[in-house]
Scaffold this motif. Structure first.
Motif, PDB file in Angstrom:
ATOM      1  N   LYS A  60      95.493  31.721  92.534  1.00 16.13           N
ATOM      2  CA  LYS A  60      94.320  30.856  92.649  1.00 16.13           C
ATOM      3  C   LYS A  60      93.076  31.569  92.106  1.00 16.13           C
ATOM      4  O   LYS A  60      92.193  30.939  91.510  1.00 16.13           O
ATOM      5  N   ARG A  63      92.789  31.311  88.368  1.00 15.68           N
ATOM      6  CA  ARG A  63      92.168  30.059  87.939  1.00 15.68           C
ATOM      7  C   ARG A  63      90.635  30.145  87.997  1.00 15.68           C
ATOM      8  O   ARG A  63      89.930  29.780  87.042  1.00 15.68           O
ATOM      9  N   THR A  66      89.258  32.651  85.383  1.00 14.05           N
ATOM     10  CA  THR A  66      89.418  32.102  84.034  1.00 14.05           C
ATOM     11  C   THR A  66      88.311  31.102  83.740  1.00 14.05           C
ATOM     12  O   THR A  66      87.672  31.137  82.677  1.00 14.05           O
ATOM     13  N   ARG A  67      88.075  30.225  84.677  1.00 13.64           N
ATOM     14  CA  ARG A  67      87.018  29.223  84.500  1.00 13.64           C
ATOM     15  C   ARG A  67      85.643  29.889  84.388  1.00 13.64           C
ATOM     16  O   ARG A  67      84.827  29.530  83.537  1.00 13.64           O
ATOM     17  N   PHE A 104     101.695  28.365  87.733  1.00  8.57           N
ATOM     18  CA  PHE A 104     100.292  28.377  87.328  1.00  8.57           C
ATOM     19  C   PHE A 104     100.049  27.474  86.126  1.00  8.57           C
ATOM     20  O   PHE A 104      99.140  26.640  86.120  1.00  8.57           O
ATOM     21  N   TYR A 108      97.835  24.128  86.044  1.00 11.17           N
ATOM     22  CA  TYR A 108      96.488  24.239  85.465  1.00 11.17           C
ATOM     23  C   TYR A 108      96.426  24.086  83.950  1.00 11.17           C
ATOM     24  O   TYR A 108      95.333  24.178  83.375  1.00 11.17           O
ATOM     25  N   GLU A 111      93.884  21.618  82.704  1.00 13.81           N
ATOM     26  CA  GLU A 111      92.532  22.139  82.876  1.00 13.81           C
ATOM     27  C   GLU A 111      92.201  23.157  81.781  1.00 13.81           C
ATOM     28  O   GLU A 111      91.088  23.164  81.242  1.00 13.81           O
TER      29      GLU A 111
END
Length: 264
Positions: A60, A63, A66-67, A104, A108, A111
């Motif tokens: 998590k 994610r 990365t964002r 993962f 995602y 996204e």
């Protein structure tokens, strides 16, 4: 009787994530950030959970970071996901780790595509289980045309092995008469590394309080700024990332010379 004087409450300006990102982007952002994601097992142990629970929570964090990295304008984010030495771990843990890329990416990938992120991998691909290879291959194909940030997973990666393979490739060229020994230089060695198409990391972050490189990008990190934090990877959040970037921006990078400039 005089009424009580009513004081107005001061207006507190809340600093939003967007504000902090904008402030950081007003200064020099590292083009390539590499992260050794450490501390998943200890995070789980502190909570009396199995080690795999820590790895799942760490996913998590991947994610989130990365964002955040993409929003900051970082060009390449390399994550040390599984080393060549990690095969020594218990089979049940290895099996779980090999399933995480599939989970993962299946969760995602839309996204990542929306964020224009390109997925790549360095490491020995052939030794990974088929389901792991399929998940990574699918993500790489689906994002091949994206031109935003590159999310580069180091899977079954070991820097010493990478260097050995680079030397072997160069030796083969010499043996075939395609390269003269006197023409072997740093650029030639770099051209045969798995990261030949990527800029060298400007910043390395390692979580969990460990202060070592653990056979990670030994050549590429020669002049990277190093940032070590006691925060365990599952607890590493956007604010931790901001602090690492702020620290990077405050440093003077000399690259071996006397003079240098701040990354601001």
């Amino acid at each position: 009787m005089l009424g009580k004087l009513m004081r107005k409450k001061p207006i507190v300006q809340e600093v939003t994530m967007s504000d902090q990102i904008a402030l950081l982007k007003s200064r020099k952002i590292p083009a390539h950030v590499a992260i050794i994601m450490d501390g998943n097992g200890r995070w789980a142990k502190q909570r009396n959970l199995p080690r795999v629970a820590g790895h799942h929570e760490g996913m998590k964090t991947v994610r989130k970071i990365t964002r955040t990295a993409s929003d900051l304008g970082i060009k390449v984010l390399t994550l040390y996901a599984f080393s060549t030495e990690n095969w020594k771990r218990p089979k049940v843990e290895i099996d779980f780790l090999m399933k995480l890329p599939g989970e993962f990416l299946s969760t995602y990938l839309p996204e990542l595509i929306e964020q224009n992120v390109k997925v790549e991998m360095i490491g020995n691909f052939s030794m990974l289980p088929d389901h792991t290879k399929d998940a990574i291959r699918k993500a790489m194909e689906a994002t091949a045309d994206n031109n935003g940030m590159t999310l580069n997973f180091a899977m079954n990666y070991g820097s010493r092995r990478e260097l050995v393979e680079s030397v072997q490739k160069i030796a083969s060229l010499v043996a075939k008469g395609q390269l003269a020994i006197e023409d072997i230089d740093e650029l030639e060695i770099e051209s045969h590394l798995m990261t030949a198409h990527l800029p060298e990391p400007d910043l390395l972050i390692r979580t969990s309080g460990e202060v070592r490189l653990s056979n990670f990008m030994l050549w590429q990190l020669a002049y990277a700024e190093l940032s070590f934090t006691d925060v365990l990877w599952p607890d590493f959040d956007e604010l931790c990332m901001f602090e690492a970037i702020k620290d990077f921006q405050s440093r003077i990078r000399r690259f071996g010379s006397v003079e240098g400039e701040k990354e601001a």
